[in-house]
Design a protein around this motif. Structure first.
Motif, PDB file in Angstrom:
ATOM      1  N   ASN A  37      68.922   6.886  25.469  1.00  0.00           N
ATOM      2  CA  ASN A  37      69.416   7.220  24.132  1.00  0.00           C
ATOM      3  C   ASN A  37      68.855   8.590  23.740  1.00  0.00           C
ATOM      4  O   ASN A  37      67.652   8.739  23.533  1.00  0.00           O
ATOM      5  N   PRO A  38      69.691   9.635  23.627  1.00  0.00           N
ATOM      6  CA  PRO A  38      69.173  10.983  23.339  1.00  0.00           C
ATOM      7  C   PRO A  38      68.388  11.057  22.039  1.00  0.00           C
ATOM      8  O   PRO A  38      67.361  11.749  21.965  1.00  0.00           O
ATOM      9  N   ALA A  39      68.845  10.356  21.014  1.00  0.00           N
ATOM     10  CA  ALA A  39      68.151  10.402  19.728  1.00  0.00           C
ATOM     11  C   ALA A  39      66.755   9.788  19.837  1.00  0.00           C
ATOM     12  O   ALA A  39      65.788  10.299  19.252  1.00  0.00           O
ATOM     13  N   LEU A  40      66.634   8.704  20.601  1.00  0.00           N
ATOM     14  CA  LEU A  40      65.323   8.085  20.771  1.00  0.00           C
ATOM     15  C   LEU A  40      64.397   8.971  21.608  1.00  0.00           C
ATOM     16  O   LEU A  40      63.196   9.051  21.334  1.00  0.00           O
ATOM     17  N   ARG A  41      64.953   9.632  22.615  1.00  0.00           N
ATOM     18  CA  ARG A  41      64.114  10.547  23.401  1.00  0.00           C
ATOM     19  C   ARG A  41      63.527  11.641  22.509  1.00  0.00           C
ATOM     20  O   ARG A  41      62.349  12.000  22.643  1.00  0.00           O
ATOM     21  N   VAL A  42      64.327  12.157  21.611  1.00  0.00           N
ATOM     22  CA  VAL A  42      63.844  13.172  20.669  1.00  0.00           C
ATOM     23  C   VAL A  42      62.757  12.581  19.787  1.00  0.00           C
ATOM     24  O   VAL A  42      61.718  13.207  19.549  1.00  0.00           O
ATOM     25  N   ALA A  43      62.982  11.360  19.279  1.00  0.00           N
ATOM     26  CA  ALA A  43      61.990  10.724  18.409  1.00  0.00           C
ATOM     27  C   ALA A  43      60.671  10.498  19.144  1.00  0.00           C
ATOM     28  O   ALA A  43      59.590  10.698  18.581  1.00  0.00           O
ATOM     29  N   PHE A  44      60.750  10.095  20.411  1.00  0.00           N
ATOM     30  CA  PHE A  44      59.529   9.881  21.191  1.00  0.00           C
ATOM     31  C   PHE A  44      58.765  11.197  21.358  1.00  0.00           C
ATOM     32  O   PHE A  44      57.535  11.240  21.231  1.00  0.00           O
ATOM     33  N   ALA A  45      59.482  12.285  21.650  1.00  0.00           N
ATOM     34  CA  ALA A  45      58.831  13.592  21.809  1.00  0.00           C
ATOM     35  C   ALA A  45      58.211  14.059  20.503  1.00  0.00           C
ATOM     36  O   ALA A  45      57.115  14.627  20.483  1.00  0.00           O
ATOM     37  N   ILE A  46      58.895  13.791  19.410  1.00  0.00           N
ATOM     38  CA  ILE A  46      58.365  14.172  18.097  1.00  0.00           C
ATOM     39  C   ILE A  46      57.097  13.395  17.788  1.00  0.00           C
ATOM     40  O   ILE A  46      56.120  13.945  17.266  1.00  0.00           O
ATOM     41  N   GLY A  47      57.093  12.092  18.114  1.00  0.00           N
ATOM     42  CA  GLY A  47      55.879  11.305  17.910  1.00  0.00           C
ATOM     43  C   GLY A  47      54.708  11.897  18.679  1.00  0.00           C
ATOM     44  O   GLY A  47      53.581  11.974  18.177  1.00  0.00           O
ATOM     45  N   PHE A  48      54.958  12.321  19.917  1.00  0.00           N
ATOM     46  CA  PHE A  48      53.932  12.981  20.740  1.00  0.00           C
ATOM     47  C   PHE A  48      53.344  14.179  20.000  1.00  0.00           C
ATOM     48  O   PHE A  48      52.120  14.343  19.915  1.00  0.00           O
ATOM     49  N   LEU A  49      54.193  15.011  19.436  1.00  0.00           N
ATOM     50  CA  LEU A  49      53.744  16.249  18.797  1.00  0.00           C
ATOM     51  C   LEU A  49      53.041  15.996  17.467  1.00  0.00           C
ATOM     52  O   LEU A  49      52.126  16.734  17.089  1.00  0.00           O
ATOM     53  N   ILE A  50      53.451  14.947  16.755  1.00  0.00           N
ATOM     54  CA  ILE A  50      52.808  14.644  15.472  1.00  0.00           C
ATOM     55  C   ILE A  50      51.335  14.312  15.678  1.00  0.00           C
ATOM     56  O   ILE A  50      50.459  14.862  14.998  1.00  0.00           O
ATOM     57  N   LEU A  51      51.045  13.418  16.617  1.00  0.00           N
ATOM     58  CA  LEU A  51      49.636  13.056  16.804  1.00  0.00           C
ATOM     59  C   LEU A  51      48.870  14.165  17.521  1.00  0.00           C
ATOM     60  O   LEU A  51      47.662  14.317  17.309  1.00  0.00           O
ATOM     61  N   PHE A  52      49.542  14.947  18.359  1.00  0.00           N
ATOM     62  CA  PHE A  52      48.914  16.119  18.966  1.00  0.00           C
ATOM     63  C   PHE A  52      48.334  17.009  17.861  1.00  0.00           C
ATOM     64  O   PHE A  52      47.168  17.420  17.918  1.00  0.00           O
ATOM     65  N   ALA A  53      49.157  17.286  16.848  1.00  0.00           N
ATOM     66  CA  ALA A  53      48.719  18.148  15.748  1.00  0.00           C
ATOM     67  C   ALA A  53      47.651  17.475  14.895  1.00  0.00           C
ATOM     68  O   ALA A  53      46.667  18.113  14.486  1.00  0.00           O
ATOM     69  N   PHE A  54      47.833  16.194  14.620  1.00  0.00           N
ATOM     70  CA  PHE A  54      46.884  15.475  13.764  1.00  0.00           C
ATOM     71  C   PHE A  54      45.511  15.398  14.414  1.00  0.00           C
ATOM     72  O   PHE A  54      44.487  15.673  13.771  1.00  0.00           O
ATOM     73  N   ILE A  55      45.474  15.023  15.689  1.00  0.00           N
ATOM     74  CA  ILE A  55      44.202  14.927  16.405  1.00  0.00           C
ATOM     75  C   ILE A  55      43.510  16.284  16.449  1.00  0.00           C
ATOM     76  O   ILE A  55      42.298  16.395  16.237  1.00  0.00           O
ATOM     77  N   GLY A  56      44.289  17.315  16.737  1.00  0.00           N
ATOM     78  CA  GLY A  56      43.707  18.645  16.805  1.00  0.00           C
ATOM     79  C   GLY A  56      43.079  19.080  15.501  1.00  0.00           C
ATOM     80  O   GLY A  56      42.038  19.754  15.484  1.00  0.00           O
ATOM     81  N   THR A  57      43.694  18.681  14.402  1.00  0.00           N
ATOM     82  CA  THR A  57      43.166  19.064  13.091  1.00  0.00           C
ATOM     83  C   THR A  57      41.913  18.279  12.736  1.00  0.00           C
ATOM     84  O   THR A  57      40.857  18.854  12.447  1.00  0.00           O
ATOM     85  N   PHE A  58      42.004  16.970  12.779  1.00  0.00           N
ATOM     86  CA  PHE A  58      40.956  16.143  12.190  1.00  0.00           C
ATOM     87  C   PHE A  58      39.833  15.773  13.156  1.00  0.00           C
ATOM     88  O   PHE A  58      38.871  15.130  12.750  1.00  0.00           O
TER      89      PHE A  58
END
Length: 402
Positions: A203-224
């Motif tokens: 499902n292309p939309a789900l693949r995008v959502a999974f990649a976005i989830g990866f990037l959200i926590l990447f940024a959050f972990i890096g910050t906090f």
């Protein structure tokens, strides 16, 4: 209405007690560095090793989701979680500490994923938005109060007492889940869905959502994670207890995250997601301030933005999945927590080699990439129309109860 409010409070508490171990340890990173005599990068990677366990468990749950009783799985996971948490109080070296954090991640993710599946399968379409928002809000609260508790207990009673207290909170979560979640049978597979994880990955939309989830926590972990070391160094020189108080920056997120579901209803997933990322991006330059005040404002903005983005993405996965939402949720969380692990590994080296400004730049790049990927957050036509296809199945009157 009163019943819905009570249900959402219980959901939020379960989320809080499930995830309270995840980020609370970040508040005592400087103390752990001193205790184990290692570098900030090594300790940061050890503390965030829990995200590796969470990613592995997310994949495992996605594979076996249909066979797992949601209530039993949540309760058993939280009961077992108390064991590695307690053992952290006597971990003799960094290797054992890291291993125990991985085990914690396995159990936290299992409980987290199964609870999300439980909500998707047992809440009506009307109630699902507020239920998911309540769960993410409990996640936010665990970030704030978990860090406050950890910093205070470690500062006054020591590291061992801190981990024993959190083991007790794990047991409290198991008791709450046992008493409040009703027993359910695993959901049957959707017609034609032979292997749910593979179907979701097609499902292309789900693949995008999974990649976005990866990037959200990447940024959050890096910050906090690495801001802790900036705070304790000159010229700020914040004390361990004051570091705990710094995490009141999550308080605005507790107030704003419950609005995510309503925002998606009014404006759509992509506008809500982009707005959240703009809020987070506005906080990044402030993280480079020379005084505490702008850094606190920056942290608050990053927290508000990333949690809103997470809530929007999580809800989208529930809508875009065409069957076995437990498997879809497991894949999303696997990608999400893998992003945390990669973020910890990559940004720890950036921080050690190039300093905090370069780390902030890396966080900004992750948020920018997530914004570009969000153009792909488009669910199938039938799922975009709530009248045509509800996000989740409509339960019977008996199932309207928690």
């Amino acid at each position: 209405m009163r019943q819905d409010s009570f249900r959402n409070i219980v959901i939020g508490l379960i989320a809080f007690l499930t995830l309270v171990d995840l980020f609370a340890t970040q508040a005592i990173l400087p103390a752990l560095v001193t205790h184990y005599g290692v570098s900030p990068a090594a300790m940061g990677l050890a503390v965030n090793a829990s995200t590796f366990g969470m990613a592995v468990a997310g994949i495992a749950v996605s594979l076996f989701s249909r066979r797992i009783d949601r209530r039993k799985g949540v309760v058993l996971s939280l009961l077992l979680l108390s064991i590695p948490t307690a053992l952290l109080s006597i971990a003799p070296d960094l290797a054992i500490f890291t291993t125990l954090r991985v085990v914690q991640g396995l159990l936290m993710s299992t409980a987290f994923t199964l609870t999300l599946a439980y909500l998707a399968e047992n809440c009506s379409a009307r109630a699902s938005g507020s239920a998911f928002a309540a769960y993410i809000t409990g996640n936010v609260a665990s970030n704030l109060f978990g860090r406050l508790i950890s910093a205070a207990v470690a500062d006054h009673l020591g590291l061992s007492a801190n981990f024993m207290l959190f083991a007790g909170l794990n047991l409290a979560g198991a008791a709450l889940a046992f008493s409040s979640l009703r027993r359910t049978e695993p959901m049957p597979a959707a017609d034609g869905m032979r292997f749910a994880p593979l179907e979701h990955l097609r499902n292309p939309a789900l693949r995008v959502a999974f990649a976005i989830g990866f990037l959200i926590l990447f940024a959050f972990i890096g910050t906090f994670t690495y801001v802790n070391f900036v705070l304790v160094q000159a010229p700020l020189a914040v004390s361990p207890m004051q570091i705990g108080l710094v995490y009141f920056v999550f308080l605005p997120s507790i107030l704003t995250t419950p609005l995510a579901g309503r925002a998606v209803q009014l404006f759509g997933t992509r506008p809500t997601f982009w707005s959240a990322l703009i809020v987070a991006a506005l906080g990044l330059p402030l993280l480079l301030g020379a005084t505490l005040a702008p850094i606190l404002v920056g942290l608050a903005l990053v927290g508000v933005g990333t949690f809103l983005a997470q809530a929007a993405a999580t809800g989208f996965v529930g809508r875009a999945a065409t069957g076995d939402r437990g498997a879809a949720g497991g894949l999303y969380l696997a990608s999400y927590f893998l992003g945390g692990l990669v973020g910890s590994a990559v940004l720890s080296q950036v921080f050690d080699l190039f300093g905090w400004p370069a780390c902030v730049l890396g966080i900004g790049l992750a948020l920018g990439l997530a914004a570009l990927l969000a153009f792909g957050l488009v669910a199938p036509r039938a799922l975009r129309d709530p009248a045509a296809a509800p996000m989740i199945r409509t339960p019977s009157p008996a199932e309207e109860r928690m």
